[in-house]
Design a protein around this motif. Sequence first.
Motif, PDB file in Angstrom:
ATOM      1  N   TYR A 254      33.819  -1.594   0.687  1.00 18.77           N
ATOM      2  CA  TYR A 254      32.768  -2.604   0.824  1.00 18.77           C
ATOM      3  C   TYR A 254      33.345  -4.009   0.728  1.00 18.77           C
ATOM      4  N   TYR A 269      38.046  -6.322   1.232  1.00 22.01           N
ATOM      5  CA  TYR A 269      37.379  -5.046   0.978  1.00 22.01           C
ATOM      6  C   TYR A 269      37.919  -4.391  -0.296  1.00 22.01           C
ATOM      7  N   VAL A 292      26.255  -3.668  -2.836  1.00 23.01           N
ATOM      8  CA  VAL A 292      26.878  -3.735  -1.513  1.00 23.01           C
ATOM      9  C   VAL A 292      25.921  -4.381  -0.517  1.00 23.01           C
ATOM     10  N   LEU A 295      29.553  -2.763   4.368  1.00 21.80           N
ATOM     11  CA  LEU A 295      30.569  -1.753   4.056  1.00 21.80           C
ATOM     12  C   LEU A 295      31.252  -1.258   5.321  1.00 21.80           C
TER      13      LEU A 295
END
Length: 410
Positions: A254, A269, A292, A295
């Motif tokens: 994510y 990420y 999140v 993602l």
Amino acid sequence: MTQKTYKLLFILFLVSSGLFAQMKTYQFKREIKDISEQWQRIELPESLYGKTKMNLADIRIYGITKKDTIEAPYALKATKSIEKIDDVAFELINESHTEDNYFYTFKIDNDSKINEIYLNFEQLNFDFTIKVEGGHNDKEWYTIKEDYRILSIENGITSFNFTTAKIPTSTYSYYRITANTSEDPELKSAKIFENNTIPAEYNTYVPLKTEITKNQKTKESVVTVELKNAVPLSHIKVNILDNVNYLRPIHISYVSDSIKTTKGWHYEYRSLASSILSSINKNEFDFISTRVKKLKITISNQDNEALKVGTIQLKGYKHELIARFNQPAQYFLTYGNPTASEPIYDINLMDKVVPKTAKTAALGKELSSEAKIQEPEAKPLFEDKKWLWAIMILIISLIGYYTIKMIKKT
């Protein structure tokens, strides 16, 4: 009034003023409506998560009365699964084989209920089906499950093991496993369970945008999913449209940070989960609840044709407050304070104080902290006829008293 009383009133005034001032340090608020009982349930809305701290520690409930401001305690609950797995005692009473099959017979103590059988083999790489049978003796057998595929792959690229047979709940005294293989898988051990785990309750989040790209150079399929709001995710299901056998490494990450450059946005990420995408299971992946908004799902195709990826299902635990309201007031749920610490309430320090369930209270529209709170309407003093009659009697009495006093003087 005594000096102690004045001091007490002064302290109460300072506390009330402090709470009202503290309420203004939260960026957002929502009025809590339909409060009819002491304990009420408040479900947190999706749009709230992106405006609070990661651990939701900056949530407060304040009540406004004519005289002061009060704070209502609450317990924060996430509806996670409750694991309840009971080991079942058994004895392996027989192992045998033919040219094409290997047989394992188990005797269960006390006719216990079972619904899972885990098989641990010495062989690291295998792929075959099994048949599970049950019986009240070791002579007559009834089929419970057949053509149940189990496999294990261990190499430099993939580590995957799927050797737990999930069966309908059964109460036989004997169970027989038939492994449909001509090569001895070498059974090391087994475990038999009754799994009554209570599943989690989830909120389902619909992706705002989904993009699928194929990188021929790295032999990867990359699925990028974006949500409308940042929400706490803990479960992802990847639906594959192909009706073929497959077994591929998958990595889920994510966006933890983003930087705008002259070439556009650069995203940082962090990993959520790494596993295997397989045609023999449901392709559902659980991980620690994480907030999140965007993602990435990376599927390693290796030397295979890319799979056709269908819908991506996103879920997160339901979060709710069980709050206690001790007195009537106009209550607000406030949030959005980066400097706020986690509140400490008595109800969270003692057992069996907070009820498991409560009647749900509704939340109003989100308001900014600058929005004016409508004070409870105060009725004019003289709107009540009793006050008018009392004042008229008092005036007539005073006129009568002074009239009689003047007559006596004359």
